[in-house]
Motif scaffolding. Structure first.
Motif, mmCIF file in Angstrom:
data_model
loop_
_atom_site.group_PDB
_atom_site.id
_atom_site.type_symbol
_atom_site.label_atom_id
_atom_site.label_comp_id
_atom_site.label_asym_id
_atom_site.label_seq_id
_atom_site.Cartn_x
_atom_site.Cartn_y
_atom_site.Cartn_z
ATOM 1 N N HIS A 163 -21.397 44.577 -42.357
ATOM 2 C CA HIS A 163 -20.517 43.487 -42.756
ATOM 3 C C HIS A 163 -20.443 42.417 -41.668
ATOM 4 N N GLN A 164 -20.495 42.830 -40.424
ATOM 5 C CA GLN A 164 -20.546 41.855 -39.338
ATOM 6 C C GLN A 164 -21.850 41.057 -39.394
ATOM 7 N N LEU A 165 -22.956 41.731 -39.640
ATOM 8 C CA LEU A 165 -24.245 41.042 -39.745
ATOM 9 C C LEU A 165 -24.267 40.125 -40.959
ATOM 10 N N PHE A 166 -23.630 40.552 -42.034
ATOM 11 C CA PHE A 166 -23.473 39.712 -43.222
ATOM 12 C C PHE A 166 -22.711 38.439 -42.869
ATOM 13 N N HIS A 167 -21.624 38.569 -42.102
ATOM 14 C CA HIS A 167 -20.856 37.403 -41.665
ATOM 15 C C HIS A 167 -21.716 36.458 -40.839
ATOM 16 N N VAL A 168 -22.440 37.005 -39.876
ATOM 17 C CA VAL A 168 -23.244 36.172 -38.979
ATOM 18 C C VAL A 168 -24.329 35.438 -39.759
ATOM 19 N N ALA A 169 -25.025 36.153 -40.644
ATOM 20 C CA ALA A 169 -26.093 35.522 -41.424
ATOM 21 C C ALA A 169 -25.536 34.440 -42.345
ATOM 22 N N SER A 170 -24.385 34.706 -42.969
ATOM 23 C CA SER A 170 -23.807 33.716 -43.886
ATOM 24 C C SER A 170 -23.345 32.468 -43.131
ATOM 25 N N ILE A 171 -22.816 32.642 -41.924
ATOM 26 C CA ILE A 171 -22.383 31.491 -41.133
ATOM 27 C C ILE A 171 -23.588 30.690 -40.645
ATOM 28 N N LEU A 172 -24.638 31.364 -40.217
ATOM 29 C CA LEU A 172 -25.849 30.646 -39.793
ATOM 30 C C LEU A 172 -26.433 29.863 -40.974
ATOM 31 N N GLY A 173 -26.398 30.459 -42.161
ATOM 32 C CA GLY A 173 -26.849 29.746 -43.346
ATOM 33 C C GLY A 173 -25.983 28.542 -43.650
ATOM 34 N N THR A 174 -24.671 28.692 -43.477
ATOM 35 C CA THR A 174 -23.753 27.581 -43.694
ATOM 36 C C THR A 174 -24.008 26.449 -42.710
ATOM 37 N N MET A 175 -24.291 26.791 -41.456
ATOM 38 C CA MET A 175 -24.566 25.764 -40.449
ATOM 39 C C MET A 175 -25.843 24.998 -40.790
ATOM 40 N N ASP A 176 -26.867 25.703 -41.278
ATOM 41 C CA ASP A 176 -28.085 25.013 -41.706
ATOM 42 C C ASP A 176 -27.826 24.156 -42.934
ATOM 43 N N GLN A 177 -27.055 24.695 -43.867
ATOM 44 C CA GLN A 177 -26.698 23.920 -45.062
ATOM 45 C C GLN A 177 -25.965 22.647 -44.673
ATOM 46 N N MET A 178 -25.025 22.764 -43.763
ATOM 47 C CA MET A 178 -24.244 21.611 -43.318
ATOM 48 C C MET A 178 -25.125 20.568 -42.656
ATOM 49 N N GLN A 179 -26.002 20.990 -41.771
ATOM 50 C CA GLN A 179 -26.882 20.044 -41.089
ATOM 51 C C GLN A 179 -27.838 19.373 -42.068
ATOM 52 N N ALA A 180 -28.324 20.129 -43.055
ATOM 53 C CA ALA A 180 -29.220 19.550 -44.056
ATOM 54 C C ALA A 180 -28.497 18.496 -44.882
ATOM 55 N N ILE A 181 -27.263 18.779 -45.268
ATOM 56 C CA ILE A 181 -26.460 17.824 -46.047
ATOM 57 C C ILE A 181 -26.192 16.562 -45.227
ATOM 58 N N LEU A 182 -25.868 16.729 -43.941
ATOM 59 C CA LEU A 182 -25.608 15.574 -43.080
ATOM 60 C C LEU A 182 -26.861 14.723 -42.911
ATOM 61 N N HIS A 183 -28.024 15.379 -42.764
ATOM 62 C CA HIS A 183 -29.286 14.632 -42.676
ATOM 63 C C HIS A 183 -29.536 13.849 -43.963
ATOM 64 N N ASP A 184 -29.366 14.520 -45.112
ATOM 65 C CA ASP A 184 -29.605 13.849 -46.391
ATOM 66 C C ASP A 184 -28.650 12.686 -46.594
#
Length: 326
Positions: free
Chosen positions: A253-274
């Motif tokens: 569950h901790q690894l799930f949290h870390v992976a989901s947050i890293l995905g969110t950070m990439d999603q956020m940066q991609a949205i900001l770039h777009d």
């Protein structure tokens, strides 16, 4: 034998009620009748929930910091082009904060445990919807913008988001079974897949201009982290194969949290770039001219989710009594 922490005794799996046990986790359980003070102190203890808290609380603080920086450079008050981003950033702060809160206070009672997860489901729902709004605003493939799918994307995402909360909350009243797990995971899994459909399409069938966008790699990497998060959540790796080795640090569950947050950070940066790179193209046919079309939608669904959670919470007392008597 139970050990002692700042919050009181720390138990093993054999010392806590069935409903508080986690798959393949042997040690590090908190008092299932903790006070609010004990719950808060427990985030500084070595329990199996400690890093579940910090892996979402600290990212929530980081997203607040990002939002503060954006507010100093963007005109959120007067520029309609920024409103979908504001909606997205708001829910990006809310969803990990709600999760951290749920992991902190879910051992106060059996009823509180269910209620905490209701809040978690509601926060996941609006985050999914916030991502859909940001995708439709800044990242949608140009070829799909003026189609039935493009025109109805937000409406469908909103309906799926609301239904996901209802279904996931209902699973708290179901017995442990494959169907319960399928409905709970499937409701949010389907929501995520629908919201990301236009991004998948763009990655596969991008025009030359879209293929050259810097956000393409971040959109793609976000899917890698999302897939990793799903694998950790579904398989209970590594604790499934090494019981008692990862009870406090490193369990799924901790690894799930870390992976989901890293995905969110990439999603956020991609949205900001777009948002920056496609502004000239998007403003010619801007789809979010009103505040209600983005932030207002998030507010409306939050209100609906609140009513949904209140309804299911009212059922908790009788449900908990019936499970204890049986």
């Amino acid at each position: 034998m139970s050990s002692m922490g700042l919050s009181g005794p720390i138990y093993t799996v054999h010392q806590v009620p069935e409903h508080f046990k986690e798959h393949f986790i042997v040690r590090g359980y908190r008092n299932p009748k903790s006070t609010a003070k004990q719950c808060i102190l427990s985030v500084f203890d070595a329990t199996n929930e400690t890093f579940n808290f910090w892996t979402h609380f600290l990212p929530s603080c980081y997203f607040v910091w990002v939002l503060k920086g954006l507010s100093e450079t963007l005109d959120f008050r007067n520029d309609p082009y920024t409103w979908p981003l504001l909606a997205y950033m708001f829910v990006a702060v809310i969803f990990p904060l709600a999760s951290a809160t749920a992991h902190t206070f879910n051992t106060m009672s059996e009823e509180m445990r269910h209620f905490c997860f209701f809040l978690d489901y509601g926060a996941l729902s609006i985050f999914s919807l916030g991502g859909a709004i940001a995708y439709r605003a800044y990242s949608f493939p140009s070829v799909l913008v003026d189609t039935w799918f493009g025109h109805n994307f937000i409406f469908i995402a909103t309906m799926i988001s609301v239904i996901a909360v209802v279904l996931s909350c209902q699973t708290r009243f179901m017995k442990l079974s494959f169907l319960r797990n399928f409905i709970r995971l499937g409701s949010f899994g389907f929501s995520y897949l629908f919201d990301c459909t236009p991004i998948m399409y763009r990655l596969i069938f991008c025009s030359p201009e879209e293929c050259a966008l810097p956000s393409q790699s971040q959109h793609a990497r976000q899917f890698v982290f999302a897939f990793s998060a799903a694998i950790f959540f579904a398989t209970h790796f590594p604790e499934r194969f090494y019981p008692a080795k990862f009870d406090i640090f490193g369990h799924s569950h901790q690894l799930f949290h870390v992976a989901s947050i890293l995905g969110t950070m990439d999603q956020m940066q991609a949205i900001l770039h777009d948002m920056v790179d496609r502004r000239m193209l998007l403003q010619d046919s801007w789809w979010f001219p009103s505040f209600s079309g983005s932030v207002g939608v998030i507010g409306a669904v939050m209100a609906i989710n609140t009513c949904t959670i209140a309804f299911f919470s009212l059922r908790l007392r009788s449900f908990v009594k019936s499970t204890k008597s049986s």
